[in-house]
Design an enzyme around this catalytic site. Structure first.
Site, PDB file in Angstrom:
ATOM      1  N   GLY A   1       0.812  -1.223   0.000  1.00 17.65           N
ATOM      2  CA  GLY A   1       0.000   0.000   0.000  1.00 17.65           C
ATOM      3  C   GLY A   1       0.842   1.269   0.000  1.00 17.65           C
TER       4      GLY A   1
ATOM      5  CE1 TYR B   1      -8.765   4.057   7.794  1.00 22.21           C
ATOM      6  CE2 TYR B   1      -9.224   6.340   8.392  1.00 22.21           C
ATOM      7  CZ  TYR B   1      -8.325   5.344   8.058  1.00 22.21           C
ATOM      8  OH  TYR B   1      -6.988   5.636   7.999  1.00 22.21           O
TER       9      TYR B   1
HETATM   10  N1  SER Z   1      -5.853   9.163   4.717  1.00 18.19           N
HETATM   11  C1  SER Z   1      -6.938   8.588   5.470  1.00 18.19           C
HETATM   12  C2  SER Z   1      -8.221   8.708   4.766  1.00 18.19           C
HETATM   13  O1  SER Z   1      -8.432   9.718   4.116  1.00 18.19           O
HETATM   14  C3  SER Z   1      -7.047   9.258   6.809  1.00 18.19           C
HETATM   15  O2  SER Z   1      -6.250   8.624   7.717  1.00 18.19           O
HETATM   16  O3  SER Z   1      -9.035   7.846   4.867  1.00 18.19           O
END
Ligand code: SER
Length: 320
Positions: free
Chosen positions: A11, A142
């Site tokens: 990633g 998330y």
């Molecule tokens: N970069 C991530 C996102 O935008 C945030 O931690 O989901």
């Protein structure tokens, strides 16, 4: 001697964390693991790479044992915007990989690094100079995973003595692998689009502030925290870290100063608008500074110059 496993190595973070760890600890001591065969094949050109599904605890345990791993960098995650498309999958993957990592770390005596995120915060969090210890009530799956992960990691530390440590990453800007499915991705995409097409359509509202870090600082944060003297850590999971905060409009205006022909517009994605509005405008990262010496080097101007040069080189190379 460190024996390191990087999970989710293909990633955005893993692609650059693997060489960073190789430089610090020696190539033979770093194993890059990913789920996808084509990614493993690519990783294998520059590192010791293996295919591993972090949810398959038996294979995961075997690898830790055979390779005598003592440090796990668990980067497996579905990001914020993608997570909203499939919350169940996001929970299963994000929490499953973490839970397996913590349980195996307990059994095999490993340290564990897992990134948390600005996604751990929500609408009720103070948005300006967001404190280290504050309201964490996110409204994305998330974010729910990140808060749960922070709690779980601290629990495994106090209950079982697992050396679990973490930072709350803001958007990470980089020119290795592209980020995928995040709300902060615009701050990477724009650089490629400006080089390729001279224009960009942004899905995040023009005046939304979000914290960002340039990748070299993100890598430094990761290894610096993992090397920190545990006696000095008041917090563990997870530290606020940042080095800059800006809106899309501010970033694009700065890019235009360097590339005057650049034009942009907005086609706001309602999911990204809601997520970005719920996140902090800027973090207070003083605890990281005090407890383990966090001191980022890259500001917005240097980052933009470096990104434009690196992306130009990359786009030209791919065109050959
Ligand atoms: N970069 C991530 C996102 O935008 C945030 O931690 O989901």
């Amino acid at each position: 001697m460190k024996r390191i496993l990087v999970l989710g190595a293909g990633g955005q973070i893993g692609t650059e964390l693997v060489p960073h760890l190789q430089n610090l600890y020696g190539s033979d001591n770093v194993i890059a693991a990913d789920l996808k065969p084509e990614v493993v094949e690519k990783l294998g050109r520059t590192s010791r790479a293996v295919m591993l599904n972090a949810l398959d605890i038996e294979s995961y345990a075997k690898l830790l044992k055979n390779e005598r791993i003592d440090s796990i960098y668990n980067l497996v995650a579905l990001l914020s915007a993608t997570g909203e498309k499939n919350p169940q999958l996001a929970w299963n993957l994000n929490m499953g990989a973490l839970l397996n990592s913590l349980n195996l770390a307990k059994d095999f005596n490993c340290a564990v690094f897992t990134p948390s995120s600005i996604g751990a915060f929500g609408e009720n969090t103070p948005h300006y100079k967001t404190p280290q210890d504050t309201v964490v009530r996110p409204n994305t799956i998330y974010g729910v995973c990140k808060v749960s992960g922070e709690l779980l990691s601290d629990y495994y530390h106090t209950r079982f003595g697992v050396d679990a440590r973490s930072v709350r990453f803001p958007g990470i800007i980089s020119n290795g692998a592209l980020p995928g499915g995040g709300t902060t991705d615009y701050a990477v995409e724009v650089f490629y689009e400006v080089i390729k097409h001279g224009r960009y359509t942004c899905e995040v509202p023009k005046d939304t502030y979000m914290d960002m870090l340039y990748m070299p600082d993100a890598l430094e944060a990761t290894t610096q925290l993992m090397e920190a003297d545990p006696a000095k850590l008041v917090h563990r999971n997870s530290f606020n870290v940042t080095s800059m905060s800006f809106t899309p409009e501010q970033l694009f205006t700065e890019i235009k100063k360097r590339i005057p022909s650049f034009t942009w517009d907005y086609n706001v994605d309602p999911v990204k608008a809601q997520i970005s509005a719920s996140w902090p405008d800027c973090l207070d990262d003083s605890c990281a500074r005090e407890e383990w010496g966090w001191n980022p080097k890259w500001g917005m101007d240097q980052m933009i110059d470096d990104m434009l040069a690196a992306c130009k080189k990359k786009v030209e190379k791919n065109a050959q």
